[in-house]
Design a protein around this motif. Structure first.
Motif, PDB file in Angstrom:
ATOM      1  N   UNK A  66      64.772  29.782  46.480  1.00  0.00           N
ATOM      2  CA  UNK A  66      65.521  28.375  46.549  1.00  0.00           C
ATOM      3  C   UNK A  66      65.776  28.094  47.937  1.00  0.00           C
ATOM      4  N   UNK A  67      65.309  27.129  48.710  1.00  0.00           N
ATOM      5  CA  UNK A  67      65.410  27.168  50.001  1.00  0.00           C
ATOM      6  C   UNK A  67      65.923  25.604  50.599  1.00  0.00           C
ATOM      7  N   UNK A  68      66.440  25.488  51.745  1.00  0.00           N
ATOM      8  CA  UNK A  68      66.944  24.051  52.329  1.00  0.00           C
ATOM      9  C   UNK A  68      65.650  23.561  52.941  1.00  0.00           C
ATOM     10  N   UNK A  69      65.885  22.324  53.298  1.00  0.00           N
ATOM     11  CA  UNK A  69      64.631  21.677  54.030  1.00  0.00           C
ATOM     12  C   UNK A  69      64.256  22.546  55.266  1.00  0.00           C
ATOM     13  N   UNK A  70      65.423  22.617  55.899  1.00  0.00           N
ATOM     14  CA  UNK A  70      64.812  23.487  57.235  1.00  0.00           C
ATOM     15  C   UNK A  70      64.204  24.816  57.282  1.00  0.00           C
ATOM     16  N   UNK A  71      64.268  25.310  56.178  1.00  0.00           N
ATOM     17  CA  UNK A  71      63.760  26.632  55.944  1.00  0.00           C
ATOM     18  C   UNK A  71      62.287  26.563  55.308  1.00  0.00           C
ATOM     19  N   UNK A  72      61.608  25.362  55.329  1.00  0.00           N
ATOM     20  CA  UNK A  72      60.681  25.270  54.089  1.00  0.00           C
ATOM     21  C   UNK A  72      59.248  26.115  54.878  1.00  0.00           C
ATOM     22  N   UNK A 128      56.952  30.711  43.567  1.00  0.00           N
ATOM     23  CA  UNK A 128      56.939  29.379  44.029  1.00  0.00           C
ATOM     24  C   UNK A 128      58.283  29.126  44.863  1.00  0.00           C
ATOM     25  N   UNK A 129      58.558  28.177  45.403  1.00  0.00           N
ATOM     26  CA  UNK A 129      59.797  27.619  46.096  1.00  0.00           C
ATOM     27  C   UNK A 129      60.263  26.325  45.624  1.00  0.00           C
ATOM     28  N   UNK A 130      61.612  26.304  45.712  1.00  0.00           N
ATOM     29  CA  UNK A 130      62.294  24.947  45.520  1.00  0.00           C
ATOM     30  C   UNK A 130      63.093  24.484  46.593  1.00  0.00           C
ATOM     31  N   UNK A 131      63.038  23.227  46.847  1.00  0.00           N
ATOM     32  CA  UNK A 131      63.864  22.809  47.974  1.00  0.00           C
ATOM     33  C   UNK A 131      65.230  22.157  47.246  1.00  0.00           C
ATOM     34  N   UNK A 132      66.351  22.582  48.053  1.00  0.00           N
ATOM     35  CA  UNK A 132      67.652  22.220  47.429  1.00  0.00           C
ATOM     36  C   UNK A 132      68.200  20.964  48.444  1.00  0.00           C
ATOM     37  N   UNK A 133      68.941  20.050  48.187  1.00  0.00           N
ATOM     38  CA  UNK A 133      69.530  20.254  46.811  1.00  0.00           C
ATOM     39  C   UNK A 133      68.485  19.629  45.717  1.00  0.00           C
ATOM     40  N   UNK A 134      68.574  20.148  44.388  1.00  0.00           N
ATOM     41  CA  UNK A 134      67.496  19.719  43.389  1.00  0.00           C
ATOM     42  C   UNK A 134      67.966  18.165  42.836  1.00  0.00           C
ATOM     43  N   UNK A 135      67.062  17.294  43.144  1.00  0.00           N
ATOM     44  CA  UNK A 135      67.259  16.128  42.347  1.00  0.00           C
ATOM     45  C   UNK A 135      66.589  15.762  41.324  1.00  0.00           C
ATOM     46  N   UNK A 136      65.403  16.489  41.101  1.00  0.00           N
ATOM     47  CA  UNK A 136      64.826  16.281  39.942  1.00  0.00           C
ATOM     48  C   UNK A 136      64.993  17.494  38.922  1.00  0.00           C
ATOM     49  N   UNK A 137      65.636  17.368  37.999  1.00  0.00           N
ATOM     50  CA  UNK A 137      65.835  18.383  37.357  1.00  0.00           C
ATOM     51  C   UNK A 137      64.773  18.804  36.405  1.00  0.00           C
ATOM     52  N   UNK A 138      64.036  17.719  35.739  1.00  0.00           N
ATOM     53  CA  UNK A 138      62.951  18.001  35.009  1.00  0.00           C
ATOM     54  C   UNK A 138      61.882  18.668  35.705  1.00  0.00           C
TER      55      UNK A 138
END
Ligand SMILES: Nc1ncnc2c1ncn2[C@@H]1O[C@H](COP(=O)(O)OP(=O)(O)OP(=O)(O)O)[C@@H](O)[C@H]1O
Ligand SMILES: [Mg+2]
Length: 457
Positions: free
Chosen positions: A79-85, A98-108
């Motif tokens: 789980x990563x912030x935009x700055x660390x993509x 995989x990685x996910x960017x925070x904040x999570x806006x799409x919970x689905x």
């Protein structure tokens, strides 16, 4: 059973979000920092780890690497912030799921990624289960190792397995020559036919001769029944002669004759019989050296040295040590019904830097002992080697010249167990016959067979 998921994040909001999202569908463990994560990871067998990239005082990617050394197949989502993509993308290339960017806006979308990750974990576990079943049911051994040296060897094994040429396996004791011989059989067109193995070093000449050639009824005193030998029984399949360098000169010359003529004669018979087997030989000495020293026939050497494969020592493929250790840990956990592990970082370091003079066999014994004596939980250096003991003086001691040898007591125990097993095999399970063949009184023989837990039927 609910999937077990470990969430590592110092942010209270994220942890609460996952609790709400997965609290009912998963068995959730939450860690706010690296220390807590390490403790939880060591204690639980997780199906998925969700790892924050920025943790207090450390980097989530490094922590993930540490976890993957302990359990190479653990599925992780970063789980990563935009700055660390960019770092996250690099980590995914390294093998993270995989990685996910925070904040999570799409919970689905978040749930979908988690669902896919759990499917991957289930697939890994299913493959592992199938592999174990395949290995035990079909006797196809598993050759663990991804080092360059091991990959090269396995490529060669694949190439020559299908050819009908004789293969000579050279390598130190415990490196896996038996494993390679079985692979050569399993991957050959002869795999549905017998694979027979004889240790030429473990038997007196007359016994080995009778085992290989078979005999007719009445061929010698006590030969109450005719018995086919390995040359006959291996027809269509593969015959593995282990420790070929120990074969007596007389048997070397009879073997050469069989290889040249594809014929042999049972002891006590004059009737030659045809046979068709592919020969695999192994030695932990250098066979060319044995030829120079006059202990091995040169013509036989050229006949069996058609394709020579060298099985590398464990110290030459350090990258395989942890893979093998993890494999043996799983194996003995299952066997003893325990849940020991993972290895602590110090244990990993010790395993990787030990010289392993007894090679894979020594590593296997080491892990077996650790699991057998441990109640459960992380395995540390003290569990691997008892106090005051080091890798060099456990079961194997280095002999002059860098060769390895067993301690006398262990070597004798191994030899006896092996000898009596083969003796009984040669005697078709009949103790009187075994007594006759070996010259050991029946009563003594019975005691030893019981001692070594050899089953007669
Ligand atoms: N690559 C491997 N993957 C998994 N297990 C292995 C591997 N190599 C060896 N082993 C295990 O290590 C032990 C020793 O291997 P093996 O008996 O094949 O050695 P060897 O070279 O034939 O030794 P020796 O010269 O003493 O006969 C066995 O229990 C085997 O299953
Ligand atoms: Mg062997």
């Amino acid at each position: 059973m609910l999937p077990r998921i470990l969430v590592v994040d110092d942010d209270h909001y994220t942890r609460t979000l996952f609790k709400r999202l997965l609290g009912k569908s998963a068995e959730l463990s939450l860690a706010a920092d690296g220390a807590e994560a390490r403790r939880l990871f060591a204690a639980g067998d997780f199906n998925l780890v969700l790892m924050d990239q920025r943790l207090p005082g450390e980097n989530g990617i490094d922590l993930t690497r540490e976890f993957r050394v302990q359990r190479p197949k653990v599925v992780t989502i970063l789980m990563t912030g935009f700055a660390d993509v960019r770092d996250a993308v690099a980590a995914v290339r390294e093998g993270l799921f995989d990685y996910l960017t925070k904040p999570f806006d799409d919970l689905d979308a978040l749930e979908a990624v988690i669902g896919k990750a759990l499917e991957l974990d289930a697939a890994y576990r299913e493959i592992d289960g199938l592999r174990t079943r395949l290995a035990t049911e079909l006797c196809v051994p598993e050759a663990i190792g991804r080092s360059a040296a091991m990959e090269r060897l396995l490529d060669q094994v694949r190439q020559v397995a299908g050819l009908d040429t004789t293969v000579l396996l050279e390598g130190e004791s415990g490196t896996g020559k038996d494993v390679v011989a079985r692979l050569l059989h399993a991957w050959s067109v002869r795999s549905a036919k017998p694979f027979l193995e004889v240790n030429c070093g473990g038997l007196p000449e007359s016994l080995l001769e009778s085992l290989l050639f078979g005999h007719e009824k009445g061929a010698f005193t006590g030969a109450a029944q005719a018995s086919p030998g390995y040359f006959e029984r291996a027809h269509g399949g593969n015959l593995f002669l282990d420790e070929i360098a120990d074969m007596s000169p007389k048997l070397q010359s009879s073997l050469l004759h069989v290889l040249q003529s594809h014929q042999f004669t049972r002891i006590g018979s004059t009737q030659p019989r045809n046979t068709d087997f592919r020969l695999i030989c192994a030695t932990n000495r250098q066979l060319s050296g044995e030829v120079q020293a006059g202990r091995f026939r040169e013509d036989l050497f050229y006949r069996i040295n058609v394709v020579a494969l060298r099985v590398p020592a464990l110290r030459e493929r350090q990258g395989d040590i942890i893979l093998l250790a993890a494999h043996f840990l799983d194996f003995f956990n299952t066997k003893f019904g325990k849940s020991c592990g993972p290895f602590t970082a110090a244990a990993v370091h010790l395993l990787e830097t030990s010289p392993w003079p007894g090679n894979v066999r020594q590593l296997k014994h080491c892990i077996e002992r650790a699991v057998a004596l441990h109640v459960g939980g992380p395995i540390d250096t003290a569990h691997l080697f008892a106090a005051g003991e080091s890798v060099a003086d456990t079961r194997f001691v280095a002999a002059p010249g860098g060769e390895t040898a067993l301690r006398y007591q262990d070597a004798r125990a191994d030899f006896e167990r092996d000898f009596f097993r083969r003796l009984l095999d040669a005697a078709g399970g009949n103790i009187s016959e075994a007594a006759r063949l070996s010259g050991i009184p029946r009563q003594n023989l019975y005691v030893r067979i019981k001692r070594w837990g050899i089953v007669t039927d």
